[in-house]
Design a protein around this motif. Sequence first.
Motif, PDB file in Angstrom:
ATOM      1  N   GLU A 222     -11.680  14.922 -15.867  1.00  0.00           N
ATOM      2  CA  GLU A 222     -11.391  15.052 -14.103  1.00  0.00           C
ATOM      3  C   GLU A 222     -10.750  13.941 -13.654  1.00  0.00           C
ATOM      4  O   GLU A 222     -11.013  12.802 -14.168  1.00  0.00           O
ATOM      5  CB  GLU A 222     -13.287  15.276 -13.618  1.00  0.00           C
ATOM      6  N   GLN A 223     -10.202  13.834 -12.821  1.00  0.00           N
ATOM      7  CA  GLN A 223      -9.750  13.027 -11.868  1.00  0.00           C
ATOM      8  C   GLN A 223      -9.805  13.314 -10.408  1.00  0.00           C
ATOM      9  O   GLN A 223      -9.595  14.272  -9.660  1.00  0.00           O
ATOM     10  CB  GLN A 223      -8.320  13.077 -12.059  1.00  0.00           C
ATOM     11  N   ALA A 224     -10.624  12.036  -9.559  1.00  0.00           N
ATOM     12  CA  ALA A 224      -9.906  12.630  -8.099  1.00  0.00           C
ATOM     13  C   ALA A 224      -9.312  11.596  -7.029  1.00  0.00           C
ATOM     14  O   ALA A 224      -8.723  10.868  -8.350  1.00  0.00           O
ATOM     15  CB  ALA A 224     -11.386  11.626  -7.594  1.00  0.00           C
ATOM     16  N   LEU A 225      -8.508  12.734  -6.677  1.00  0.00           N
ATOM     17  CA  LEU A 225      -7.359  12.838  -5.750  1.00  0.00           C
ATOM     18  C   LEU A 225      -7.332  12.061  -4.002  1.00  0.00           C
ATOM     19  O   LEU A 225      -8.363  12.320  -3.691  1.00  0.00           O
ATOM     20  CB  LEU A 225      -6.715  13.764  -5.888  1.00  0.00           C
ATOM     21  N   SER A 226      -6.036  11.203  -3.858  1.00  0.00           N
ATOM     22  CA  SER A 226      -6.824  10.886  -2.846  1.00  0.00           C
ATOM     23  C   SER A 226      -6.898  11.678  -1.537  1.00  0.00           C
ATOM     24  O   SER A 226      -5.577  12.337  -1.393  1.00  0.00           O
ATOM     25  CB  SER A 226      -6.327   9.349  -2.581  1.00  0.00           C
ATOM     26  N   THR A 227      -7.496  11.212  -1.130  1.00  0.00           N
ATOM     27  CA  THR A 227      -7.610  12.449   0.238  1.00  0.00           C
ATOM     28  C   THR A 227      -7.033  11.916   1.684  1.00  0.00           C
ATOM     29  O   THR A 227      -7.348  10.908   2.588  1.00  0.00           O
ATOM     30  CB  THR A 227      -9.162  12.899   1.425  1.00  0.00           C
ATOM     31  N   PRO A 228      -5.918  12.525   2.200  1.00  0.00           N
ATOM     32  CA  PRO A 228      -4.972  11.724   3.319  1.00  0.00           C
ATOM     33  C   PRO A 228      -6.244  11.970   4.898  1.00  0.00           C
ATOM     34  O   PRO A 228      -7.233  12.427   4.854  1.00  0.00           O
ATOM     35  CB  PRO A 228      -3.996  12.282   3.388  1.00  0.00           C
ATOM     36  N   GLU A 229      -5.699  10.767   5.079  1.00  0.00           N
ATOM     37  CA  GLU A 229      -6.771  10.608   6.758  1.00  0.00           C
ATOM     38  C   GLU A 229      -6.691  11.973   7.452  1.00  0.00           C
ATOM     39  O   GLU A 229      -7.327  12.583   8.272  1.00  0.00           O
ATOM     40  CB  GLU A 229      -6.404   9.102   7.566  1.00  0.00           C
ATOM     41  N   VAL A 230      -5.484  12.679   7.390  1.00  0.00           N
ATOM     42  CA  VAL A 230      -4.675  13.430   8.244  1.00  0.00           C
ATOM     43  C   VAL A 230      -6.241  15.124   8.043  1.00  0.00           C
ATOM     44  O   VAL A 230      -6.629  16.052   8.231  1.00  0.00           O
ATOM     45  CB  VAL A 230      -3.635  13.893   8.332  1.00  0.00           C
ATOM     46  N   LEU A 231      -6.301  14.601   6.175  1.00  0.00           N
ATOM     47  CA  LEU A 231      -6.869  15.759   5.817  1.00  0.00           C
ATOM     48  C   LEU A 231      -8.669  15.927   6.117  1.00  0.00           C
ATOM     49  O   LEU A 231      -9.169  16.558   6.007  1.00  0.00           O
ATOM     50  CB  LEU A 231      -6.497  16.440   4.482  1.00  0.00           C
ATOM     51  N   ARG A 232      -8.904  14.419   6.489  1.00  0.00           N
ATOM     52  CA  ARG A 232     -10.447  14.433   5.679  1.00  0.00           C
ATOM     53  C   ARG A 232     -11.083  15.146   6.915  1.00  0.00           C
ATOM     54  O   ARG A 232     -12.563  15.599   7.224  1.00  0.00           O
ATOM     55  CB  ARG A 232     -10.334  12.799   6.438  1.00  0.00           C
ATOM     56  N   PRO A 233     -10.973  15.445   8.679  1.00  0.00           N
ATOM     57  CA  PRO A 233     -11.145  16.879   8.915  1.00  0.00           C
ATOM     58  C   PRO A 233     -12.378  17.836   7.912  1.00  0.00           C
ATOM     59  O   PRO A 233     -12.968  18.546   9.011  1.00  0.00           O
ATOM     60  CB  PRO A 233     -10.730  16.806  10.295  1.00  0.00           C
ATOM     61  N   TRP A 234     -11.129  18.255   7.279  1.00  0.00           N
ATOM     62  CA  TRP A 234     -11.648  19.922   6.638  1.00  0.00           C
ATOM     63  C   TRP A 234     -11.863  19.424   5.563  1.00  0.00           C
ATOM     64  O   TRP A 234     -12.568  20.497   4.503  1.00  0.00           O
ATOM     65  CB  TRP A 234     -10.230  20.170   7.796  1.00  0.00           C
TER      66      TRP A 234
END
Length: 265
Positions: free
Chosen positions: A7-19
């Motif tokens: 498993e690898q967690a990928l960074s979630t950009p700020e623009v996507l964090r509402p969803w």
Amino acid sequence: MPNATAEQALSTPEVLRPWIAGVRTLSVPEPAGEAFVHLPDAATKVVLRVAADGHRDVLAVGPRVRASYHEGKAHIACVELRLTPGTVRPLLGVPAAELVGRAVPLEALPGGTPRRLAAGLRWLAPEEAVPYLSGALPELLSAAVDPSRTALLRAGVDALSVRGDRTPAQVRDVARELAVSERLLRTLFTEGVGVSPKHYARIHRVRTVLTRAPGTRWSEVAAATGYYDQAHMTSDFRALMGVPPRSYFTGRLPASTPCRAGRRV
């Protein structure tokens, strides 16, 4: 231990964090010798799954109210997108409650948005999923989400979650704090999360037990996760995991069954 996957967690950009609450890749590179466990999970996910023969599916995977144990499959790779509370209906066209216990191809869901998302994700490499979504989701969802209902739901989710040393609040206290009725709070959770506020809290507590139990006394884990006592924790754990905590952590698991997309699991 079960779940011997990469498993690898990928960074979630700020623009996507509402969803999007999180993105991760998972792979089973060779035949698994142990059962694969789908843990109880109150989140709805969009999953791009690539089989050993190259076949690709884009699935909506709904909340799972109990653990399920499956035979391991070799050479399966997935990209998993965890949707934030309140995103399911605007993105997938159905309330979260309709997806509980199911894995459904996105193209089988109503409306054009799921089909557009499936078409955009299907042929991407794992590292391409986040850049694609950063451009696509704001266009698809900005006008579709009800900000006030979403804010209430997410405040309720936070209050009913284990956070550090803070245990989940009682449902009636959460409703009072948010100045809504318990009935409205249940409606918000059913539509936006898929399970009731009480069951959401149970799932979150059990998942917290799974992460905190190794190396910690059972009584301490029970107190830190909001249970009345160790017996209460054991009862909840058995109800959601199928076995008591000690059995789970020593590998005495229920019988495994095959995974099948599109069916209740």
